[in-house]
Design a protein around this motif. Structure first.
Motif, PDB file in Angstrom:
ATOM      1  N   GLY A  31       0.789  -1.232   0.000  1.00  0.00           N
ATOM      2  CA  GLY A  31       0.000   0.000   0.000  1.00  0.00           C
ATOM      3  C   GLY A  31       0.821   1.283   0.000  1.00  0.00           C
ATOM      4  N   PRO A  32       1.892   1.382   0.800  1.00  0.00           N
ATOM      5  CA  PRO A  32       2.671   2.616   0.793  1.00  0.00           C
ATOM      6  C   PRO A  32       3.294   2.955  -0.569  1.00  0.00           C
ATOM      7  CG  PRO A  32       3.116   1.413   2.797  1.00  0.00           C
ATOM      8  CD  PRO A  32       2.300   0.506   1.916  1.00  0.00           C
ATOM      9  N   ASN A  38       9.071  10.214   6.679  1.00  0.00           N
ATOM     10  CA  ASN A  38       9.571   8.924   7.134  1.00  0.00           C
ATOM     11  C   ASN A  38       8.479   7.912   6.855  1.00  0.00           C
ATOM     12  OD1 ASN A  38      12.048   9.885   8.274  1.00  0.00           O
ATOM     13  ND2 ASN A  38      10.875  10.692   9.984  1.00  0.00           N
ATOM     14  N   TYR A  39       8.851   6.739   6.383  1.00  0.00           N
ATOM     15  CA  TYR A  39       7.856   5.730   6.020  1.00  0.00           C
ATOM     16  C   TYR A  39       8.488   4.350   6.050  1.00  0.00           C
ATOM     17  CZ  TYR A  39      10.203   5.298   1.539  1.00  0.00           C
ATOM     18  OH  TYR A  39      11.143   5.061   0.566  1.00  0.00           O
ATOM     19  N   THR A  40       7.626   3.341   5.957  1.00  0.00           N
ATOM     20  CA  THR A  40       8.064   1.980   5.731  1.00  0.00           C
ATOM     21  C   THR A  40       7.129   1.348   4.711  1.00  0.00           C
ATOM     22  OG1 THR A  40       8.838  -0.047   6.794  1.00  0.00           O
ATOM     23  CG2 THR A  40       6.740   0.857   7.591  1.00  0.00           C
ATOM     24  N   CYS A  41       7.547   0.239   4.165  1.00  0.00           N
ATOM     25  CA  CYS A  41       6.732  -0.516   3.209  1.00  0.00           C
ATOM     26  C   CYS A  41       7.370  -1.896   3.073  1.00  0.00           C
ATOM     27  CB  CYS A  41       6.647   0.181   1.852  1.00  0.00           C
ATOM     28  SG  CYS A  41       8.212   0.314   0.963  1.00  0.00           S
ATOM     29  N   PHE A  42       6.746  -2.761   2.282  1.00  0.00           N
ATOM     30  CA  PHE A  42       7.345  -4.063   2.029  1.00  0.00           C
ATOM     31  C   PHE A  42       8.728  -3.804   1.452  1.00  0.00           C
ATOM     32  CE2 PHE A  42       7.762  -8.225  -0.100  1.00  0.00           C
ATOM     33  CZ  PHE A  42       7.517  -9.025   1.005  1.00  0.00           C
ATOM     34  N   THR A  43       9.747  -4.309   2.116  1.00  0.00           N
ATOM     35  CA  THR A  43      11.130  -3.927   1.849  1.00  0.00           C
ATOM     36  C   THR A  43      11.506  -4.008   0.374  1.00  0.00           C
ATOM     37  OG1 THR A  43      11.691  -4.663   4.070  1.00  0.00           O
ATOM     38  CG2 THR A  43      13.511  -4.309   2.557  1.00  0.00           C
ATOM     39  N   LYS A  60      11.328  -0.482  10.105  1.00  0.00           N
ATOM     40  CA  LYS A  60      10.526  -0.789  11.286  1.00  0.00           C
ATOM     41  C   LYS A  60       9.183  -1.335  10.817  1.00  0.00           C
ATOM     42  CE  LYS A  60      10.165   2.188  14.590  1.00  0.00           C
ATOM     43  NZ  LYS A  60       9.992   3.426  15.371  1.00  0.00           N
ATOM     44  N   TYR A  61       8.478  -1.996  11.719  1.00  0.00           N
ATOM     45  CA  TYR A  61       7.151  -2.522  11.382  1.00  0.00           C
ATOM     46  C   TYR A  61       6.156  -1.412  11.045  1.00  0.00           C
ATOM     47  CZ  TYR A  61       7.235  -7.587  12.246  1.00  0.00           C
ATOM     48  OH  TYR A  61       7.411  -8.930  12.165  1.00  0.00           O
ATOM     49  N   VAL A  62       6.197  -0.315  11.792  1.00  0.00           N
ATOM     50  CA  VAL A  62       5.244   0.780  11.580  1.00  0.00           C
ATOM     51  C   VAL A  62       5.972   2.108  11.742  1.00  0.00           C
ATOM     52  CG1 VAL A  62       3.121   1.894  12.397  1.00  0.00           C
ATOM     53  CG2 VAL A  62       3.307  -0.589  12.446  1.00  0.00           C
ATOM     54  N   VAL A  63       5.633   3.036  10.870  1.00  0.00           N
ATOM     55  CA  VAL A  63       6.191   4.385  10.954  1.00  0.00           C
ATOM     56  C   VAL A  63       5.036   5.372  10.823  1.00  0.00           C
ATOM     57  CG1 VAL A  63       7.712   6.081   9.868  1.00  0.00           C
ATOM     58  CG2 VAL A  63       8.416   3.682   9.981  1.00  0.00           C
ATOM     59  N   THR A  64       4.986   6.322  11.761  1.00  0.00           N
ATOM     60  CA  THR A  64       3.995   7.396  11.703  1.00  0.00           C
ATOM     61  C   THR A  64       4.739   8.701  11.485  1.00  0.00           C
ATOM     62  OG1 THR A  64       2.512   6.218  13.216  1.00  0.00           O
ATOM     63  CG2 THR A  64       2.158   8.589  12.968  1.00  0.00           C
ATOM     64  N   ILE A 103       0.481   7.001   8.177  1.00  0.00           N
ATOM     65  CA  ILE A 103       0.891   5.831   8.954  1.00  0.00           C
ATOM     66  C   ILE A 103       1.152   4.709   7.957  1.00  0.00           C
ATOM     67  CG2 ILE A 103       0.238   4.155  10.722  1.00  0.00           C
ATOM     68  CD1 ILE A 103      -1.736   6.325  11.787  1.00  0.00           C
ATOM     69  N   THR A 104       2.369   4.161   7.998  1.00  0.00           N
ATOM     70  CA  THR A 104       2.722   3.085   7.081  1.00  0.00           C
ATOM     71  C   THR A 104       3.165   1.854   7.856  1.00  0.00           C
ATOM     72  OG1 THR A 104       4.943   4.065   6.854  1.00  0.00           O
ATOM     73  CG2 THR A 104       3.336   4.569   5.120  1.00  0.00           C
ATOM     74  N   GLY A 105       2.851   0.690   7.280  1.00  0.00           N
ATOM     75  CA  GLY A 105       3.253  -0.578   7.862  1.00  0.00           C
ATOM     76  C   GLY A 105       4.072  -1.366   6.858  1.00  0.00           C
ATOM     77  N   ARG A 106       5.019  -2.173   7.353  1.00  0.00           N
ATOM     78  CA  ARG A 106       5.960  -2.839   6.466  1.00  0.00           C
ATOM     79  C   ARG A 106       5.408  -4.071   5.770  1.00  0.00           C
ATOM     80  NH1 ARG A 106      11.600  -4.163   8.846  1.00  0.00           N
ATOM     81  NH2 ARG A 106      10.531  -5.922   9.766  1.00  0.00           N
ATOM     82  N   SER A 107       4.680  -4.925   6.494  1.00  0.00           N
ATOM     83  CA  SER A 107       4.305  -6.203   5.889  1.00  0.00           C
ATOM     84  C   SER A 107       3.133  -6.810   6.644  1.00  0.00           C
ATOM     85  CB  SER A 107       5.496  -7.166   5.944  1.00  0.00           C
ATOM     86  OG  SER A 107       5.800  -7.458   7.297  1.00  0.00           O
TER      87      SER A 107
END
Length: 177
Positions: A102-103, A116-121, A134-138, A143-147
């Motif tokens: 999604g990110p 700052n964000y995360t997503c599926f690597t 990280k698993y979650v970044v706000t 708000i983004t989540g990695r997986s």
């Protein structure tokens, strides 16, 4: 507090259903919309029914938008109506939450620039922001989540932002203890 989630065929079940469940446990109203305006089947064959038709979504009814990942992200990203909805949420400084693939939708549209964000690597591209492993970044209202493995943390991060630390703590106690 009301949030909307958009899914279509190929959605990642754990990301959609897990996030939904955590938010509902924390007393957040969650409406799930189908981009198809009908039932949607996840990547592992679970079909969600009684979804709201995306053609009838009203952005003004919601404080947050959630985009689960999975192979569905291609169709979600290609939808000009979803892109318009994301733009409207951004312009009105509402929460935009995305996990796994999604990110990348947000990144390719420029919403992760200087964030700052995360997503599926393996899907991380040069989105103009800073990828955080990280698993979650706000960062602000994004708000983004990695997986898929980050679903619980992602749900709790959204809950904390929308309903506060007390609701987050009480919901964690309900689940963990």
């Amino acid at each position: 507090m009301k949030v909307c989630m958009i899914i279509t065929d190929g959605f990642e079940e754990i990301e959609a259903i897990g996030t939904f469940a955590i938010l509902r446990r924390g007393s957040v109203d969650v409406d799930v919309y189908s981009l198809l305006d009908k039932d949607a089947t996840g990547r592992f064959g679970i079909t969600c029914t009684n979804l709201k038709p995306f053609s009838q979504i009203k952005e003004e009814d919601y404080e947050a938008l959630i985009l689960p990942g999975g192979p569905e992200y291609v169709a979600i990203e290609a939808s000009t109506k979803v892109q318009d909805l994301i733009k409207s949420f951004s312009e009105k400084d509402k929460y935009i939450c995305a996990i796994c693939a999604g990110p990348t939708i947000l990144g390719r549209a420029g919403y992760l620039k200087n964030k700052n964000y995360t997503c599926f690597t393996s899907m991380n591209e040069d989105f103009g922001g800073t990828y955080i492993d990280k698993y979650v970044v706000t960062d602000g209202k994004i708000i983004t989540g990695r997986s898929a493995a980050a679903t619980i943390d992602f749900g709790f991060a959204i809950l904390k932002e929308l309903m506060g630390e007390k609701a987050e703590k009480e919901t964690k106690e309900e689940i963990y203890y």
